[in-house]
Every structure is written in structure tokens, then in C-alpha cells.
Design a protein around this motif. Structure first.
Motif, PDB file in Angstrom:
ATOM      1  N   GLU B 104       0.841  -1.208   0.000  1.00 19.50           N
ATOM      2  CA  GLU B 104       0.000   0.000   0.000  1.00 19.50           C
ATOM      3  C   GLU B 104       0.868   1.246   0.000  1.00 19.50           C
ATOM      4  O   GLU B 104       0.595   2.216  -0.704  1.00 19.50           O
ATOM      5  N   ALA B 105       1.912   1.226   0.821  1.00 18.41           N
ATOM      6  CA  ALA B 105       2.771   2.401   0.948  1.00 18.41           C
ATOM      7  C   ALA B 105       3.493   2.683  -0.365  1.00 18.41           C
ATOM      8  O   ALA B 105       3.645   3.836  -0.774  1.00 18.41           O
ATOM      9  N   PHE B 107       2.427   1.837  -3.358  1.00 19.19           N
ATOM     10  CA  PHE B 107       1.407   2.336  -4.278  1.00 19.19           C
ATOM     11  C   PHE B 107       1.201   3.833  -4.055  1.00 19.19           C
ATOM     12  O   PHE B 107       1.238   4.639  -4.986  1.00 19.19           O
ATOM     13  N   ASN B 108       1.007   4.201  -2.784  1.00 21.00           N
ATOM     14  CA  ASN B 108       0.774   5.622  -2.478  1.00 21.00           C
ATOM     15  C   ASN B 108       1.986   6.471  -2.823  1.00 21.00           C
ATOM     16  O   ASN B 108       1.849   7.642  -3.190  1.00 21.00           O
ATOM     17  N   VAL B 111       1.639   7.296  -6.295  1.00 18.87           N
ATOM     18  CA  VAL B 111       0.564   8.288  -6.430  1.00 18.87           C
ATOM     19  C   VAL B 111       1.083   9.677  -6.036  1.00 18.87           C
ATOM     20  O   VAL B 111       0.795  10.675  -6.695  1.00 18.87           O
ATOM     21  N   GLU B 112       1.889   9.715  -4.963  1.00 18.59           N
ATOM     22  CA  GLU B 112       2.463  10.997  -4.532  1.00 18.59           C
ATOM     23  C   GLU B 112       3.390  11.570  -5.610  1.00 18.59           C
ATOM     24  O   GLU B 112       3.401  12.773  -5.844  1.00 18.59           O
ATOM     25  N   ILE B 115       1.174  13.036  -8.181  1.00 27.36           N
ATOM     26  CA  ILE B 115       0.607  14.300  -7.703  1.00 27.36           C
ATOM     27  C   ILE B 115       1.647  15.425  -7.803  1.00 27.36           C
ATOM     28  O   ILE B 115       1.355  16.523  -8.271  1.00 27.36           O
ATOM     29  N   ILE B 125      -6.330  21.426  -9.926  1.00 24.38           N
ATOM     30  CA  ILE B 125      -6.642  20.426  -8.903  1.00 24.38           C
ATOM     31  C   ILE B 125      -7.833  19.552  -9.311  1.00 24.38           C
ATOM     32  O   ILE B 125      -7.854  18.355  -9.064  1.00 24.38           O
ATOM     33  N   GLN B 126      -8.802  20.154  -9.997  1.00 28.37           N
ATOM     34  CA  GLN B 126      -9.988  19.376 -10.387  1.00 28.37           C
ATOM     35  C   GLN B 126      -9.606  18.254 -11.358  1.00 28.37           C
ATOM     36  O   GLN B 126     -10.094  17.126 -11.231  1.00 28.37           O
ATOM     37  N   GLN B 128      -6.578  16.948 -11.662  1.00 28.58           N
ATOM     38  CA  GLN B 128      -5.769  15.999 -10.895  1.00 28.58           C
ATOM     39  C   GLN B 128      -6.665  14.983 -10.205  1.00 28.58           C
ATOM     40  O   GLN B 128      -6.451  13.768 -10.290  1.00 28.58           O
ATOM     41  N   ASN B 129      -7.673  15.508  -9.519  1.00 27.40           N
ATOM     42  CA  ASN B 129      -8.551  14.630  -8.744  1.00 27.40           C
ATOM     43  C   ASN B 129      -9.347  13.689  -9.639  1.00 27.40           C
ATOM     44  O   ASN B 129      -9.569  12.534  -9.289  1.00 27.40           O
ATOM     45  N   ARG B 130      -9.756  14.206 -10.791  1.00 30.67           N
ATOM     46  CA  ARG B 130     -10.538  13.350 -11.683  1.00 30.67           C
ATOM     47  C   ARG B 130      -9.674  12.225 -12.249  1.00 30.67           C
ATOM     48  O   ARG B 130     -10.134  11.091 -12.398  1.00 30.67           O
ATOM     49  N   LEU B 132      -7.016  10.945 -10.691  1.00 33.89           N
ATOM     50  CA  LEU B 132      -6.779  10.038  -9.566  1.00 33.89           C
ATOM     51  C   LEU B 132      -8.006   9.164  -9.302  1.00 33.89           C
ATOM     52  O   LEU B 132      -7.876   7.980  -8.981  1.00 33.89           O
ATOM     53  N   ALA B 133      -9.187   9.763  -9.464  1.00 30.29           N
ATOM     54  CA  ALA B 133     -10.420   8.995  -9.230  1.00 30.29           C
ATOM     55  C   ALA B 133     -10.535   7.840 -10.225  1.00 30.29           C
ATOM     56  O   ALA B 133     -11.092   6.798  -9.909  1.00 30.29           O
ATOM     57  N   ARG B 139      -6.283  -0.040  -7.824  1.00 31.69           N
ATOM     58  CA  ARG B 139      -5.334  -0.424  -6.783  1.00 31.69           C
ATOM     59  C   ARG B 139      -5.384  -1.907  -6.457  1.00 31.69           C
ATOM     60  O   ARG B 139      -4.358  -2.559  -6.279  1.00 31.69           O
TER      61      ARG B 139
END
Ligand code: HEM
Lengths: 281, 145
Positions: B104-105, B107-108, B111-112, B115, B125-126, B128-130, B132-133, B139
Motif C-alpha cells: 500500500e505504501a 502504491f501511495n 501516487v504521490e 501528484i 486540482i480538479q 488531478q482529482n478526476r 486520480l479517481a 489499486r
């Protein structure tokens, strides 16, 4: 502000450089803040998230202080929480409520030991939202005033079920955090006025909610609502707050909130400012 | 069933079918646009692969990866996921990440990195979030295998 809490605040500042060397594998802000009773959550409400940033292979925790300034009261809190493998959180908190009596101040202190278990799910990933079960054992150390207003006993246990989910990009592209908590309690003003009273001495189920929107990677604004029982017949109010939280790093978090605590004891219209500082390690 | 409800139900059903039929050909590529289309996505993947190459937490997984192929397939994947005119030609996520035992770490951590690159490239940011969603549900096909 009580002396132990002030000392602890210094301790917290000393610990921060140490904390700066750690940093778990969960994403920024997913450890939440520390709520008034020492559990990971918002300011008022315990969330399903567990303290710190550790994943299933890691451990870690938080140390936090908060101060709430109301017209006739000041409430200080020092909390420590530690999470094992993103599964179990244990926490300890000391609250100190200072009442301004005009003739002088009186202090009511309470100790809270908490445990929270993540039952299933995840805040961000997987199909199920994060679901956790928590207990808070509370012991009031200054029962004179609580007894004078009719509290039945000094200690008690709250149990709660909390569900939390971060919906990525859900509100016009911004992340939305929703948390719902259902608490069984008979505490008066969190237990600061003891447990039970003349109007009611049995457990009541109280819903609590938090809603937050992440404005960018490190800041969030939100609203919280917490229902409370009225065992003492003093018109105990439900609490609300509007908060702003800033997570400059995985080591530090600040929060500020406008809190409406309604009527507390004999005083009403208790609206004020809540400030908190949290270090994670 | 209540006899008044029936026509409404039929109407609702028809509306739903209509919606399905018409949503086919028009694909929503607003996220693809927001990421800067093909060029923006290629830059994003460049940046991501660079950050991975500096990330000691996860680099050890990539020692045998083919950077050229990874660049191409990741670009295709992000392009397709964001509604762009691409077709992913790589292997499926489970096959690719099996036997890596990604935590998990880790993976994150990736992701970091993503980002950080998006922040650096000033992707709103919108968007980015979309993005990531759309990546988040993968995962379970990537970690712990
Ligand atoms: C959202 C997260 C992720 C996505 C969308 C993703 C996607 C992909 C894609 C599309 C490929 C290329 C497949 C192909 O060319 O057939 C790939 C390969 C690879 N991925 Fe991931 N991945 C993710 C997370 C991770 C993580 C966290 C790690 C390790 C820490 C990782 C390690 C690798 C490696 C080593 C390869 C190369 C495999 C090879 O060339 O043999 N991936 N990934």
C-alpha cells in the motif's frame, strides 16, 4: 489552561523535529485531525480513519493539542494516539475545562482512554468505505460541579460506529469527505459534567456528521454536527462547527474552527474559536 | 401495481434507454483536454518516470522494466482513461504487477510522485482529482499480488 497541558504543548513542540524524520505511507490528510476526545477525526467528531499515516505494514501516531475559547469557558485538550498496522488505534486524552466564575476560575478535568478498530474498507480505495468501531472510557476528575448539577457518576464508556469516505473529485473536481458516526453515550457535555442525570440515565444513540471539501492538496474546509443528550435537564445543546484545516506536511496539521456549543451548564450562546495543532510521527 | 404508475414507469424506462443509446458515440474528453491532450499527458508520464527513477522507495521494482515501453503504454493508458483518442496496448494490470508484491505504501508513493508532477505542471486540482479517481479503482489489481 491547566499546567500539564501547557507542559505538554512544549513537549509537542520539542517532538516535532523528531516527527519530521518519520512519515507513513498513507496519503496526505488521510489521518485526519484529533477530535476533542483524542481520537482521529475532525474537531468534534471521531472518524473511521485511524491516527497517523501508517499503512497495513506500518505503525505511527499523533500528538495533538487544542484550545477552545468560549465566552464563559475555555477547553484545553492534549491527546496522544497510536495506530498499529492501520487496524487498531489507541488513544489517551486529558481535557481541562476552565469556567470563569467571576469570583475566580474553576477547573474540571477529564481523562479519556480510547480504542478504535477498523472493521473493513478504506477511506480512499476499494469498494467499501472505511468502517470503524470505537470505545472511549471517560473519567471525570473533578466531580464537585457535575454532582452539584445532578450527574449520577464520574465515569462511563461511549461506543461508536463510524463510516468515512473520501470521494475523489466528487464535487466539481474537488475531493469530498463524508463521515457519519453513531455514538451510544450517557455523558453530559462530553463527560465534563459527569455521566447520567435526573432526566435520563440510560444510553442514547447520538448521530454525528462531518462534511469536508479539500480545496487543494493541503487544505480543507468543513462542517461538523454532533448531537448530545440532555440528561441533566440543562438544555444541553447539539454542537456544530465550521472548520478550516491545513496539512503543510505529513508531520504537521493545524485546524481552526468556529464552534457553536449552545448552552453549556448555566450559560447559553457559547460560540467561540477552536484551534488545534497536531504532530504525526 | 398502481395503474397511474405504469405510464410513468414506461416513460422513465424509455428515457433511460434513450440516454444509453445516445451516450455511446459522444465520449466526454474534458479530462483529456484538461490534462493538455496527448502532449500534456506525454509530459506527465515523462515527469512521472523521472520521479520514479529518483524514488528509492519503489525504484527497486523497476530495475527490469523497459522504460520506452512503459512510457508508451502509460501514455496510452492515461490518454484512454481521460477520454482521449487512444487505445491502451499494454498488458492488463493484474498480469503486469503480479509477483511484485507492491505494498500500500509503495502504491501511495507512486501516487504521490504523480501528484507532485501534476502540481509541478500546474494541472488544475480538479483535473488531478478526476484522473486520480479513475486510477484509484485499479489499486486492487496492482497491490499485494
Ligand atoms: C495507479 C497506479 C499504477 C498504474 C495505473 C500502473 C500502470 C502500469 C502500466 C500501464 C504498465 C505498463 C504495462 C505494459 O507495458 O504492458 C505498468 C508497468 C509496471 N508497473 Fe505499474 N502501475 C501502477 C502502479 C505501480 C506501482 C505502485 C508499482 C511499483 C511500486 C508499479 C510497478 C510497475 C512495473 C515495475 C512495471 C513494468 C513491468 C515490466 O515492464 O515488466 N506500478 N504499470
Amino acid at each position: 489552561m491547566g499546567v500539564p497541558i501547557r507542559q505538554a504543548a512544549c513537549l509537542l513542540l520539542l517532538c516535532l523535529p523528531l516527527a519530521a524524520q518519520a512519515g507513513g505511507g498513507r496519503l496526505l490528510a488521510t489521518g485526519g485531525l484529533t477530535q476533542l476526545e483524542g481520537a482521529a477525526g475532525g474537531g468534534l467528531v471521531p472518524w473511521a480513519v485511524l491516527a497517523g499515516y501508517g499503512t497495513a505494514d506500518e505503525t505511527g501516531g499523533t500528538i495533538a493539542i487544542s484550545h477552545t475559547v468560549l465566552p464563559d469557558y475555555n477547553l484545553s485538550m492534549l491527546g496522544l494516539a497510536y495506530t498499529f498496522y492501520n487496524r487498531v488505534e489507541i488513544s489517551a486524552a486529558r481535557q481541562s475545562l476552565a469556567l470563569d466564575l467571576g469570583s475566580g476560575t474553576e477547573e474540571i478535568r477529564q481523562d479519556i482512554l480510547g480504542a478504535k478498530v477498523r472493521l473493513t474498507g478504506d477511506l480512499v480505495y476499494d469498494t467499501l468505505p472505511q468502517l470503524s468501531l470505537g470505545l472511549q472510557y471517560k473519567r471525570n476528575r473533578d466531580m464537585d460541579t457535575p454532582e452539584a448539577v445532578g450527574a449520577e457518576r464520574k465515569d462511563g464508556v461511549d461506543a461508536y460506529l463510524a463510516v468515512s469516505r473520501l470521494f475523489l473529485g466528487a464535487i466539481g473536481g474537488y475531493d469530498l469527505l463524508l463521515n457519519g458516526t453513531l455514538r451510544a453515550t450517557r455523558a453530559n457535555e462530553l463527560g465534563l459534567l459527569g455521566q447520567g442525570g435526573p432526566d435520563n440515565d440510560s444510553y442514547k444513540l447520538m448521530p454525528e456528521i462531518s462534511v469536508a471539501v479539500l480545496l487543494n492538496r493541503s487544505t480543507a474546509v468543513g462542517y461538523e454536527y454532533r448531537r448530545k443528550p440532555d440528561n441533566l435537564g440543562l438544555d444541553e445543546s447539539h454542537w456544530h462547527d465550521v472548520f478550516f484545516a491545513w496539512f503543510p506536511s505529513k508531520q504537521l496539521a493545524f485546524a481552526a474552527a468556529l464552534v457553536d456549543a449552545g448552552s453549556v451548564g448555566p450559560y447559553d450562546s457559547q460560540r467561540g474559536l477552536y484551534l488545534s495543532l497536531q504532530g504525526s510521527f | 401495481m398502481n395503474r397511474f404508475a405504469t405510464p410513468w414507469l414506461a416513460l422513465a424506462l424509455a428515457a433511460m434507454l434513450g440516454a444509453c443509446a445516445s451516450s455511446g458515440p459522444t465520449r466526454d474528453d474534458s479530462l483529456y483536454q484538461a490534462l493538455g491532450e496527448r502532449e500534456g499527458i506525454e509530459m506527465l508520464v515523462d515527469g512521472l518516470l523521472f520521479r520514479i527513477s529518483e524514488n528509492q522507495k519503489i525504484l527497486h521494482h523497476f530495475t527490469e522494466a523497459d522504460p520506452g515501453r512503459l512510457h508508451r503504454t502509460l501514455t496510452e493508458q492515461f490518454c484512454e482513461l481521460s477520454g482521449g483518442p487512444c487505445t491502451y496496448s499494454g498488458d492488463d494490470m493484474v498480469t503486469v504487477h503480479t509477483a511484485m508484491r507492491i505494498t500500500e505504501a509503495e502504491f501511495n508513493s507512486l501516487v504521490e510522485d504523480l501528484i507532485q508532477v501534476m502540481e509541478h505542471q500546474r494541472i488544475p486540482i480538479q483535473a488531478q482529482n478526476r484522473l486520480l479517481a479513475r486510477l484509484a479503482p485499479m489499486r486492487s489489481e496492482i497491490i499485494g499480488l
